[in-house]
Scaffold this active site. Structure first.
Site, mmCIF file in Angstrom:
data_model
loop_
_atom_site.group_PDB
_atom_site.id
_atom_site.type_symbol
_atom_site.label_atom_id
_atom_site.label_comp_id
_atom_site.label_asym_id
_atom_site.label_seq_id
_atom_site.Cartn_x
_atom_site.Cartn_y
_atom_site.Cartn_z
ATOM 1 N N SER A 1 -2.490 -7.787 2.944
ATOM 2 C CA SER A 1 -2.819 -7.662 4.366
ATOM 3 C C SER A 1 -3.167 -9.028 4.950
ATOM 4 O O SER A 1 -2.790 -9.344 6.089
ATOM 5 C CB SER A 1 -4.020 -6.724 4.556
ATOM 6 O OG SER A 1 -3.712 -5.438 4.091
ATOM 7 N N ARG B 1 -1.792 -6.225 -7.911
ATOM 8 C CA ARG B 1 -0.763 -7.142 -7.424
ATOM 9 C C ARG B 1 -0.410 -8.156 -8.487
ATOM 10 O O ARG B 1 0.743 -8.483 -8.698
ATOM 11 C CB ARG B 1 -1.272 -7.906 -6.187
ATOM 12 C CG ARG B 1 -1.131 -7.142 -4.918
ATOM 13 C CD ARG B 1 -1.931 -7.779 -3.831
ATOM 14 N NE ARG B 1 -3.343 -7.581 -4.096
ATOM 15 C CZ ARG B 1 -4.245 -7.344 -3.162
ATOM 16 N NH1 ARG B 1 -3.890 -7.309 -1.908
ATOM 17 N NH2 ARG B 1 -5.502 -7.158 -3.471
ATOM 18 N N LYS C 1 -15.876 -7.813 4.834
ATOM 19 C CA LYS C 1 -14.871 -8.668 5.494
ATOM 20 C C LYS C 1 -14.870 -8.403 7.002
ATOM 21 O O LYS C 1 -15.130 -7.291 7.428
ATOM 22 C CB LYS C 1 -13.468 -8.346 4.963
ATOM 23 C CG LYS C 1 -13.274 -8.522 3.479
ATOM 24 C CD LYS C 1 -11.880 -7.989 3.088
ATOM 25 C CE LYS C 1 -11.740 -7.749 1.608
ATOM 26 N NZ LYS C 1 -10.542 -6.981 1.261
ATOM 27 N N HIS D 1 0.836 -1.210 0.000
ATOM 28 C CA HIS D 1 0.000 0.000 0.000
ATOM 29 C C HIS D 1 0.871 1.260 0.000
ATOM 30 O O HIS D 1 0.616 2.210 -0.743
ATOM 31 C CB HIS D 1 -0.885 0.058 1.251
ATOM 32 C CG HIS D 1 -1.889 -1.038 1.379
ATOM 33 N ND1 HIS D 1 -1.996 -1.821 2.507
ATOM 34 C CD2 HIS D 1 -2.849 -1.479 0.528
ATOM 35 C CE1 HIS D 1 -2.980 -2.686 2.337
ATOM 36 N NE2 HIS D 1 -3.510 -2.515 1.154
HETATM 37 P P1 ADP Z 1 -9.511 -3.846 -0.913
HETATM 38 O O1 ADP Z 1 -10.388 -4.542 0.076
HETATM 39 O O2 ADP Z 1 -10.155 -2.672 -1.590
HETATM 40 O O3 ADP Z 1 -8.795 -4.740 -1.885
HETATM 41 P P2 ADP Z 1 -6.935 -3.494 0.307
HETATM 42 O O4 ADP Z 1 -6.603 -2.714 1.521
HETATM 43 O O5 ADP Z 1 -6.690 -4.959 0.338
HETATM 44 O O6 ADP Z 1 -8.438 -3.157 0.024
HETATM 45 O O7 ADP Z 1 -6.169 -2.873 -0.930
HETATM 46 C C1 ADP Z 1 -6.341 -1.545 -1.316
HETATM 47 C C2 ADP Z 1 -5.744 -1.353 -2.688
HETATM 48 O O8 ADP Z 1 -4.353 -1.590 -2.637
HETATM 49 C C3 ADP Z 1 -6.285 -2.301 -3.768
HETATM 50 O O9 ADP Z 1 -6.327 -1.579 -4.978
HETATM 51 C C4 ADP Z 1 -5.247 -3.382 -3.816
HETATM 52 O O10 ADP Z 1 -5.231 -4.034 -5.079
HETATM 53 C C5 ADP Z 1 -3.995 -2.575 -3.598
HETATM 54 N N1 ADP Z 1 -2.877 -3.355 -3.061
HETATM 55 C C6 ADP Z 1 -2.781 -3.980 -1.878
HETATM 56 N N2 ADP Z 1 -1.592 -4.597 -1.735
HETATM 57 C C7 ADP Z 1 -0.912 -4.361 -2.883
HETATM 58 C C8 ADP Z 1 0.378 -4.727 -3.372
HETATM 59 N N3 ADP Z 1 1.208 -5.490 -2.666
HETATM 60 N N4 ADP Z 1 0.733 -4.301 -4.608
HETATM 61 C C9 ADP Z 1 -0.118 -3.545 -5.346
HETATM 62 N N5 ADP Z 1 -1.339 -3.156 -4.938
HETATM 63 C C10 ADP Z 1 -1.733 -3.554 -3.729
#
Ligand code: ADP
Length: 160
Positions: free
Chosen positions: A128, A90, A41, A17
Site C-alpha cells: 500500500s 511478501r 500509522k 491483498h
Molecule cells: P498491516 O499494517 O497489518 O501490515 P497491511 O494492510 O499492510 O496491514 O497488510 C495486511 C496483510 O496483507 C499483512 O499480512 C501483509 O503482510 C499482507 N500483504 C500486503 N501486501 C501483500 C502482498 N503484496 N503479498 C502478500 N501479502 C501481502
C-alpha cells in the site's frame, strides 16, 4: 474448514491483498476481512473510505465479509468465532515480526491458528505504501490496485 479473519490496514487495498483474499476465501467457510482502526500509522484514507473500497472490491465473493475492529486481534477473532488468522507474506523480511505475532497470538488463544499465505509472484512486491508513493506523483497505479481504488486515489490527489 476454516473460519478465518484476515486483518490489516488496507490503506488502500491492493492486488496483493486481493490475491490473499481470493486464496483464503477458497479454503474458508467464511472469511472476515478485519480493518484495524486503532493503527499507529497515519493513514491516507479514513476508515469509512477503506471499508467502502474493501466492500466494493470483494463484493463478488459470497463468503467474504468486511468488518472494522480495534483492540486485540485475538479478541476480534474470538468475537467472530474464527479458528484461523490469515497473514500474507511478501518477503522473508516479513517473517520475523509475523512469527513473533503468531506465537503471541497462539499463547493468548491456542485454538486460533495463524496461517501464512503468499501471493502469486506478480503481486508479491506490491505494498500500500508503494502505491501511495506512486499516486502522490501521479504515476500509473493501474497494475497495482483495482480500478475502483485507482479512482479513489485520483480523487485524493486531484488539485494537489
Ligand atoms: P498491516 O499494517 O497489518 O501490515 P497491511 O494492510 O499492510 O496491514 O497488510 C495486511 C496483510 O496483507 C499483512 O499480512 C501483509 O503482510 C499482507 N500483504 C500486503 N501486501 C501483500 C502482498 N503484496 N503479498 C502478500 N501479502 C501481502
Amino acid at each position: 474448514m476454516l473460519r478465518a479473519v484476515y486483518p490489516g490496514s488496507f490503506d488502500p487495498v491492493t492486488f496483493g491483498h486481493l490475491n490473499i483474499i481470493q486464496k483464503a476465501a477458497y479454503f474458508s467457510e467464511e472469511l472476515i476481512v478485519g480493518l484495524l482502526s486503532n493503527n499507529a500509522k497515519s493513514p491516507l484514507f479514513s476508515i469509512e473510505e477503506r471499508v467502502n473500497m474493501l466492500r466494493e472490491v470483494t463484493k463478488d465473493y459470497a463468503n467474504v465479509r468486511v468488518e472494522v475492529f480495534d483492540g486485540l486481534l485475538i479478541d476480534f477473532a474470538r468475537s467472530q468465532n474464527a479458528n484461523a488468522i490469515i497473514r500474507g507474506l511478501r518477503a522473508i523480511t516479513d517473517l520475523d515480526y509475523e512469527l513473533q505475532m503468531s506465537h503471541t497470538n497462539h499463547r493468548l488463544d491456542p485454538n486460533i491458528e495463524t496461517i501464512f499465505m503468499n501471493t502469486c509472484t506478480e503481486y508479491s512486491y506490491i505494498s500500500s505504501s508503494m502505491v501511495k508513493e506512486i499516486a502522490t506523483y501521479r504515476g500509473d497505479v493501474t497494475g497495482f490496485v483495482p480500478q475502483y481504488v485507482v479512482g479513489k486515489l485520483e480523487e485524493k490527489f486531484v488539485g494537489k
